[in-house]
Design a protein around this motif. Structure first.
Motif, PDB file in Angstrom:
ATOM      1  N   GLY A  46       0.791  -1.233   0.000  1.00 29.89           N
ATOM      2  CA  GLY A  46       0.000   0.000   0.000  1.00 29.89           C
ATOM      3  C   GLY A  46       0.816   1.272   0.000  1.00 29.89           C
ATOM      4  O   GLY A  46       0.561   2.193  -0.781  1.00 29.89           O
ATOM      5  N   LYS A  47       1.816   1.347   0.863  1.00 29.02           N
ATOM      6  CA  LYS A  47       2.638   2.562   0.936  1.00 29.02           C
ATOM      7  C   LYS A  47       3.418   2.764  -0.358  1.00 29.02           C
ATOM      8  O   LYS A  47       3.597   3.898  -0.815  1.00 29.02           O
ATOM      9  N   ASN A  48       3.870   1.666  -0.970  1.00 26.81           N
ATOM     10  CA  ASN A  48       4.603   1.775  -2.233  1.00 26.81           C
ATOM     11  C   ASN A  48       3.685   2.180  -3.379  1.00 26.81           C
ATOM     12  O   ASN A  48       4.092   2.934  -4.262  1.00 26.81           O
ATOM     13  N   VAL A  49       2.459   1.691  -3.379  1.00 22.92           N
ATOM     14  CA  VAL A  49       1.492   2.105  -4.405  1.00 22.92           C
ATOM     15  C   VAL A  49       1.270   3.616  -4.302  1.00 22.92           C
ATOM     16  O   VAL A  49       1.304   4.332  -5.313  1.00 22.92           O
ATOM     17  N   LEU A  94       4.448   5.454  -5.535  1.00 21.14           N
ATOM     18  CA  LEU A  94       4.569   5.389  -6.994  1.00 21.14           C
ATOM     19  C   LEU A  94       3.522   6.263  -7.681  1.00 21.14           C
ATOM     20  O   LEU A  94       3.816   6.937  -8.669  1.00 21.14           O
ATOM     21  N   ARG A  95       2.316   6.255  -7.164  1.00 20.60           N
ATOM     22  CA  ARG A  95       1.239   7.066  -7.744  1.00 20.60           C
ATOM     23  C   ARG A  95       1.562   8.552  -7.634  1.00 20.60           C
ATOM     24  O   ARG A  95       1.409   9.301  -8.600  1.00 20.60           O
ATOM     25  N   GLU A  96       2.039   8.976  -6.477  1.00 20.44           N
ATOM     26  CA  GLU A  96       2.338  10.387  -6.261  1.00 20.44           C
ATOM     27  C   GLU A  96       3.587  10.840  -7.010  1.00 20.44           C
ATOM     28  O   GLU A  96       3.718  12.010  -7.359  1.00 20.44           O
ATOM     29  N   ASN A  97       4.520   9.904  -7.252  1.00 19.60           N
ATOM     30  CA  ASN A  97       5.762  10.246  -7.962  1.00 19.60           C
ATOM     31  C   ASN A  97       5.668  10.010  -9.461  1.00 19.60           C
ATOM     32  O   ASN A  97       6.640  10.236 -10.179  1.00 19.60           O
ATOM     33  N   TYR A  98       4.516   9.531  -9.921  1.00 17.36           N
ATOM     34  CA  TYR A  98       4.310   9.313 -11.350  1.00 17.36           C
ATOM     35  C   TYR A  98       4.394  10.664 -12.053  1.00 17.36           C
ATOM     36  O   TYR A  98       4.124  11.705 -11.451  1.00 17.36           O
ATOM     37  N   ARG A 130      -7.748   3.453  -2.762  1.00 20.12           N
ATOM     38  CA  ARG A 130      -7.712   4.036  -1.408  1.00 20.12           C
ATOM     39  C   ARG A 130      -7.521   2.959  -0.352  1.00 20.12           C
ATOM     40  O   ARG A 130      -6.679   3.092   0.539  1.00 20.12           O
ATOM     41  N   ARG A 131      -8.283   1.875  -0.454  1.00 18.43           N
ATOM     42  CA  ARG A 131      -8.211   0.814   0.559  1.00 18.43           C
ATOM     43  C   ARG A 131      -6.868   0.093   0.523  1.00 18.43           C
ATOM     44  O   ARG A 131      -6.349  -0.318   1.564  1.00 18.43           O
ATOM     45  N   VAL A 132      -6.290  -0.069  -0.670  1.00 23.39           N
ATOM     46  CA  VAL A 132      -4.961  -0.676  -0.780  1.00 23.39           C
ATOM     47  C   VAL A 132      -3.940   0.233  -0.120  1.00 23.39           C
ATOM     48  O   VAL A 132      -3.129  -0.212   0.700  1.00 23.39           O
ATOM     49  N   GLU A 133      -3.957   1.516  -0.478  1.00 21.99           N
ATOM     50  CA  GLU A 133      -2.979   2.458   0.061  1.00 21.99           C
ATOM     51  C   GLU A 133      -3.065   2.586   1.580  1.00 21.99           C
ATOM     52  O   GLU A 133      -2.040   2.744   2.246  1.00 21.99           O
ATOM     53  N   SER A 150       9.025  -3.855 -10.918  1.00 19.28           N
ATOM     54  CA  SER A 150       8.942  -5.274 -10.570  1.00 19.28           C
ATOM     55  C   SER A 150       7.965  -5.458  -9.412  1.00 19.28           C
ATOM     56  O   SER A 150       7.686  -4.513  -8.663  1.00 19.28           O
ATOM     57  N   THR A 151       7.483  -6.674  -9.273  1.00 16.34           N
ATOM     58  CA  THR A 151       6.622  -6.959  -8.134  1.00 16.34           C
ATOM     59  C   THR A 151       7.403  -6.788  -6.828  1.00 16.34           C
ATOM     60  O   THR A 151       6.830  -6.375  -5.822  1.00 16.34           O
ATOM     61  N   ASP A 152       8.705  -7.070  -6.858  1.00 15.28           N
ATOM     62  CA  ASP A 152       9.534  -6.865  -5.674  1.00 15.28           C
ATOM     63  C   ASP A 152       9.525  -5.393  -5.247  1.00 15.28           C
ATOM     64  O   ASP A 152       9.537  -5.090  -4.049  1.00 15.28           O
ATOM     65  N   ALA A 153       9.508  -4.486  -6.212  1.00 21.18           N
ATOM     66  CA  ALA A 153       9.496  -3.053  -5.891  1.00 21.18           C
ATOM     67  C   ALA A 153       8.222  -2.671  -5.138  1.00 21.18           C
ATOM     68  O   ALA A 153       8.253  -1.757  -4.314  1.00 21.18           O
ATOM     69  N   LEU A 154       7.125  -3.358  -5.404  1.00 19.60           N
ATOM     70  CA  LEU A 154       5.888  -3.073  -4.677  1.00 19.60           C
ATOM     71  C   LEU A 154       5.895  -3.666  -3.276  1.00 19.60           C
ATOM     72  O   LEU A 154       5.250  -3.132  -2.378  1.00 19.60           O
ATOM     73  N   LEU A 155       6.613  -4.748  -3.098  1.00 16.90           N
ATOM     74  CA  LEU A 155       6.557  -5.460  -1.817  1.00 16.90           C
ATOM     75  C   LEU A 155       7.651  -5.045  -0.834  1.00 16.90           C
ATOM     76  O   LEU A 155       7.602  -5.425   0.321  1.00 16.90           O
ATOM     77  N   ARG A 156       8.635  -4.279  -1.269  1.00 14.22           N
ATOM     78  CA  ARG A 156       9.715  -3.852  -0.381  1.00 14.22           C
ATOM     79  C   ARG A 156       9.248  -2.840   0.623  1.00 14.22           C
ATOM     80  O   ARG A 156       8.422  -2.033   0.401  1.00 14.22           O
TER      81      ARG A 156
END
Length: 81
Positions: free
Chosen positions: A15-18, A21-25, A51-54, A75-81
């Motif tokens: 969630g925090k990575n989403v 990434l969304r804000e830095n897009y 919203r619920r994911v974040e 990568s999926t790893d980038a979302l999970l770190r």
């Protein structure tokens, strides 16, 4: 009953990575704009999903992790770190 939670007590690791990434897009995406981008890619999501994911309120499936990674071209790893 035992429930699986992330170390910070949320229901997902990404969630925090989403949100980051969304804000830095370039240009930054609103939750609604991200949902629209995912819809155009063929995924049935809305801004409430984002919203619920974040916020860590929602569990995220492996399919959704893959979908989000493809959307942000990471990568999926980038979302999970």
């Amino acid at each position: 009953m035992f429930k699986i939670k992330a170390p910070d007590g949320t229901n997902n690791l990404c969630g925090k990575n989403v949100k980051r990434l969304r804000e830095n897009y370039n240009p930054p995406l609103s939750q609604r704009a991200l949902a629209k981008k995912l819809q155009l890619a063929g995924y049935d999501v809305d801004n409430h999903f984002i919203r619920r994911v974040e916020l860590g309120e929602r569990f995220v499936t492996d399919i959704e992790i893959k979908m989000l990674a493809e959307c942000f071209q990471v990568s999926t790893d980038a979302l999970l770190r």
